[in-house]
Design a protein around this motif. Structure first.
Motif, short mmCIF file in Angstrom:
data_model
loop_
_atom_site.label_atom_id
_atom_site.label_comp_id
_atom_site.label_asym_id
_atom_site.label_seq_id
_atom_site.Cartn_x
_atom_site.Cartn_y
_atom_site.Cartn_z
N ILE A 15 0.70 -1.18 -0.34
CA ILE A 15 0.09 -0.26 0.23
C ILE A 15 0.94 0.99 0.14
N ALA A 16 2.28 1.30 0.27
CA ALA A 16 3.26 2.17 1.09
C ALA A 16 3.94 2.58 -0.92
N VAL A 20 3.16 6.00 -2.97
CA VAL A 20 4.52 6.70 -3.83
C VAL A 20 3.79 7.14 -4.75
N VAL A 21 3.81 6.31 -6.19
CA VAL A 21 3.83 6.01 -6.67
C VAL A 21 2.57 7.04 -7.44
N PHE A 22 1.41 6.61 -7.20
CA PHE A 22 0.33 7.59 -6.80
C PHE A 22 0.28 8.91 -7.26
N LEU A 23 0.85 9.64 -6.00
CA LEU A 23 1.65 10.91 -6.02
C LEU A 23 2.63 11.20 -6.87
N MET A 24 3.99 10.05 -7.48
CA MET A 24 4.91 10.63 -8.24
C MET A 24 3.42 11.02 -9.68
N VAL A 26 1.18 11.80 -9.97
CA VAL A 26 -0.34 13.10 -9.93
C VAL A 26 0.87 14.38 -10.55
N PHE A 27 2.09 14.15 -9.56
CA PHE A 27 3.15 15.26 -9.31
C PHE A 27 3.36 15.49 -10.94
N PHE A 28 3.87 14.50 -11.33
CA PHE A 28 4.29 15.09 -13.13
C PHE A 28 3.50 15.06 -13.88
N LEU A 29 2.09 14.76 -13.30
CA LEU A 29 0.55 15.96 -14.49
C LEU A 29 1.13 17.07 -14.48
#
Length: 128
Positions: A15-16, A20-24, A26-29
């Protein structure tokens, strides 16, 4: 003879990693949408070395002689008046099909009107 059961291993906390992958993602989008794209009708000249990012306040010169600044058609005089207090070099994005005499005339007029350096932004070419 009875063997002792093998110790159970804890499952990995995936889950962690997913968070982290999801936040990355969103950041790059979001970060990818910050810079405004260059005018689609301009084909930049090729050079061996170029800036990695197209400047936001660059003057765009189309092959037909149209002059754009921030997506709006303008003149060299209006652009020079807007840049008169700037200390940074002025950047020009010329179309590769723009005649050299027109490019030189615009660069000379900007240099004379503002006193700032004028730099050309080109498409990064690959060395042979």
């Amino acid at each position: 003879m009875r063997l002792a059961p093998a110790p159970r291993t804890k499952p990995e906390p995936t889950i962690a990693l997913i968070n982290v992958v999801f936040l990355m993602l969103v950041f790059f989008l979001v970060a990818g949408q910050v810079a405004r794209p260059a005018d689609r009708e301009v084909t930049l000249a090729l050079a061996d070395v170029a800036s990695a990012r197209v400047p936001d306040d660059a003057l765009v010169l189309r092959a037909d002689g149209a002059i754009l600044w921030r997506g709006v058609e303008t003149s060299v005089d209006n652009f020079a008046l807007a840049q008169i207090n700037e200390t940074e070099p002025l950047r020009i994005l010329p179309d590769r099909n723009l005649p050299a005499r027109d490019l030189i005339a615009v660069a000379a007029a900007l240099r004379a009107a503002t006193g700032n350096d004028v730099r050309l932004v080109t498409e990064k070419g690959l060395a042979p």
